[in-house]
Design a protein around this motif. Sequence first.
Motif, PDB file in Angstrom:
ATOM      1  N   GLN A 199       4.569  20.899  -7.969  1.00 27.13           N
ATOM      2  CA  GLN A 199       3.976  19.561  -8.021  1.00 27.13           C
ATOM      3  C   GLN A 199       4.699  18.600  -7.078  1.00 27.13           C
ATOM      4  N   VAL A 200       6.015  18.623  -7.118  1.00 31.73           N
ATOM      5  CA  VAL A 200       6.803  17.715  -6.277  1.00 31.73           C
ATOM      6  C   VAL A 200       6.526  17.985  -4.798  1.00 31.73           C
ATOM      7  N   ASP A 201       6.456  19.265  -4.422  1.00 26.95           N
ATOM      8  CA  ASP A 201       6.155  19.620  -3.027  1.00 26.95           C
ATOM      9  C   ASP A 201       4.775  19.101  -2.615  1.00 26.95           C
ATOM     10  N   ALA A 202       3.788  19.230  -3.507  1.00 22.24           N
ATOM     11  CA  ALA A 202       2.433  18.750  -3.202  1.00 22.24           C
ATOM     12  C   ALA A 202       2.411  17.229  -3.063  1.00 22.24           C
ATOM     13  N   LEU A 203       3.185  16.546  -3.887  1.00 22.90           N
ATOM     14  CA  LEU A 203       3.231  15.079  -3.816  1.00 22.90           C
ATOM     15  C   LEU A 203       3.936  14.620  -2.539  1.00 22.90           C
TER      16      LEU A 203
ATOM     17  N   MET B 194       0.829  -1.193   0.000  1.00 23.21           N
ATOM     18  CA  MET B 194       0.000   0.000   0.000  1.00 23.21           C
ATOM     19  C   MET B 194       0.868   1.250   0.000  1.00 23.21           C
ATOM     20  N   THR B 195       1.591   1.411  -1.078  1.00 21.21           N
ATOM     21  CA  THR B 195       2.511   2.529  -1.208  1.00 21.21           C
ATOM     22  C   THR B 195       1.918   3.597  -2.107  1.00 21.21           C
ATOM     23  N   LYS B 196       2.201   4.859  -1.790  1.00 19.00           N
ATOM     24  CA  LYS B 196       1.786   5.969  -2.639  1.00 19.00           C
ATOM     25  C   LYS B 196       2.966   6.379  -3.510  1.00 19.00           C
ATOM     26  N   TYR B 197       2.701   6.440  -4.803  1.00 20.08           N
ATOM     27  CA  TYR B 197       3.706   6.865  -5.778  1.00 20.08           C
ATOM     28  C   TYR B 197       3.225   8.141  -6.448  1.00 20.08           C
ATOM     29  N   GLY B 198       4.090   9.133  -6.525  1.00 19.32           N
ATOM     30  CA  GLY B 198       3.729  10.397  -7.138  1.00 19.32           C
ATOM     31  C   GLY B 198       4.253  10.516  -8.554  1.00 19.32           C
ATOM     32  N   TYR B 199       3.499  11.242  -9.389  1.00 17.33           N
ATOM     33  CA  TYR B 199       3.919  11.505 -10.760  1.00 17.33           C
ATOM     34  C   TYR B 199       3.713  12.989 -11.046  1.00 17.33           C
ATOM     35  N   ALA B 200       4.807  13.658 -11.409  1.00 20.47           N
ATOM     36  CA  ALA B 200       4.759  15.082 -11.743  1.00 20.47           C
ATOM     37  C   ALA B 200       5.213  15.246 -13.186  1.00 20.47           C
ATOM     38  N   ARG B 201       4.499  16.123 -13.928  1.00 19.50           N
ATOM     39  CA  ARG B 201       4.853  16.339 -15.329  1.00 19.50           C
ATOM     40  C   ARG B 201       4.564  17.770 -15.732  1.00 19.50           C
ATOM     41  N   VAL B 202       5.468  18.353 -16.493  1.00 26.93           N
ATOM     42  CA  VAL B 202       5.241  19.610 -17.182  1.00 26.93           C
ATOM     43  C   VAL B 202       5.529  19.369 -18.657  1.00 26.93           C
ATOM     44  N   SER B 203       5.027  20.260 -19.503  1.00 29.38           N
ATOM     45  CA  SER B 203       5.110  20.039 -20.944  1.00 29.38           C
ATOM     46  C   SER B 203       6.422  20.449 -21.573  1.00 29.38           C
ATOM     47  N   THR B 204       7.090  21.460 -21.009  1.00 25.94           N
ATOM     48  CA  THR B 204       8.313  21.946 -21.640  1.00 25.94           C
ATOM     49  C   THR B 204       9.459  22.004 -20.646  1.00 25.94           C
ATOM     50  N   THR B 205      10.666  21.991 -21.179  1.00 23.21           N
ATOM     51  CA  THR B 205      11.856  21.950 -20.328  1.00 23.21           C
ATOM     52  C   THR B 205      12.053  23.220 -19.514  1.00 23.21           C
ATOM     53  N   ASP B 206      11.456  24.335 -19.928  1.00 24.77           N
ATOM     54  CA  ASP B 206      11.648  25.567 -19.164  1.00 24.77           C
ATOM     55  C   ASP B 206      10.627  25.731 -18.042  1.00 24.77           C
ATOM     56  N   GLN B 207       9.693  24.791 -17.910  1.00 23.36           N
ATOM     57  CA  GLN B 207       8.724  24.842 -16.818  1.00 23.36           C
ATOM     58  C   GLN B 207       9.309  24.156 -15.576  1.00 23.36           C
ATOM     59  N   ASP B 208       8.770  24.535 -14.419  1.00 22.65           N
ATOM     60  CA  ASP B 208       9.299  24.051 -13.147  1.00 22.65           C
ATOM     61  C   ASP B 208       8.355  23.034 -12.505  1.00 22.65           C
ATOM     62  N   LEU B 209       8.929  21.980 -11.962  1.00 15.59           N
ATOM     63  CA  LEU B 209       8.168  20.901 -11.323  1.00 15.59           C
ATOM     64  C   LEU B 209       8.065  21.059  -9.806  1.00 15.59           C
ATOM     65  N   THR B 210       8.686  22.055  -9.239  1.00 21.29           N
ATOM     66  CA  THR B 210       8.799  22.192  -7.786  1.00 21.29           C
ATOM     67  C   THR B 210       7.458  22.167  -7.064  1.00 21.29           C
TER      68      THR B 210
END
Length: 180
Positions: A19-23, A1-17
């Motif tokens: 999403q990652v913080d929310a996950l 029962m593990t939670k796995y997060g997935y974060a994605r943005v469309s372009t390389t100049d966008q930031d994932l921070t």
Amino acid sequence: MTKYGYARVSTTDQDLTIQVDALRAAECEVIRQEKVSGASRVGRDELRTLMDFLREGDTLVVTRIDRLARSIGDLQDIVRELRERGVGLQATEQPIDTQTAAGKAFLDMLGVFAEFETNLRRERQAEGIAKAKAKGVYKGRKPSIDADRVKALKAEGLGGSEIAKRLGIGRASVYRALDK
């Protein structure tokens, strides 16, 4: 029962921070992230890795459903695959939890709207390009191959393969340049 997060943005100049913080706040033990278009599943290696790794009882967590898929077809395929394997899906910013009836219904509605938004964006882009072409403003991208150089090398007696090799282009590009 593990939670796995997935974060994605469309372009390389966008930031994932964000999403990652929310996950992390959602207590995901593992977070996979990538910078690639969500229009299809092609080239989304991190998503594929997660999908291969998830086991029965696990939960896949995203911030918003459009981070997972931009078309209703892809979303349905992903959800179907998760459901068949006994994996739940949750979104931190939307009331989505595929382990509840309301969460499933909301997921389906959001998928329809995500695809609608993508289609509208494509239509607006096509309209803008058509207007620009009508004004003579849009002419497409500039040629990346110097057709005169290709013709000069051909005049020197070089074949298509040698011209392509010297200029670092494909043979088909050589022949297209020669046909112009």
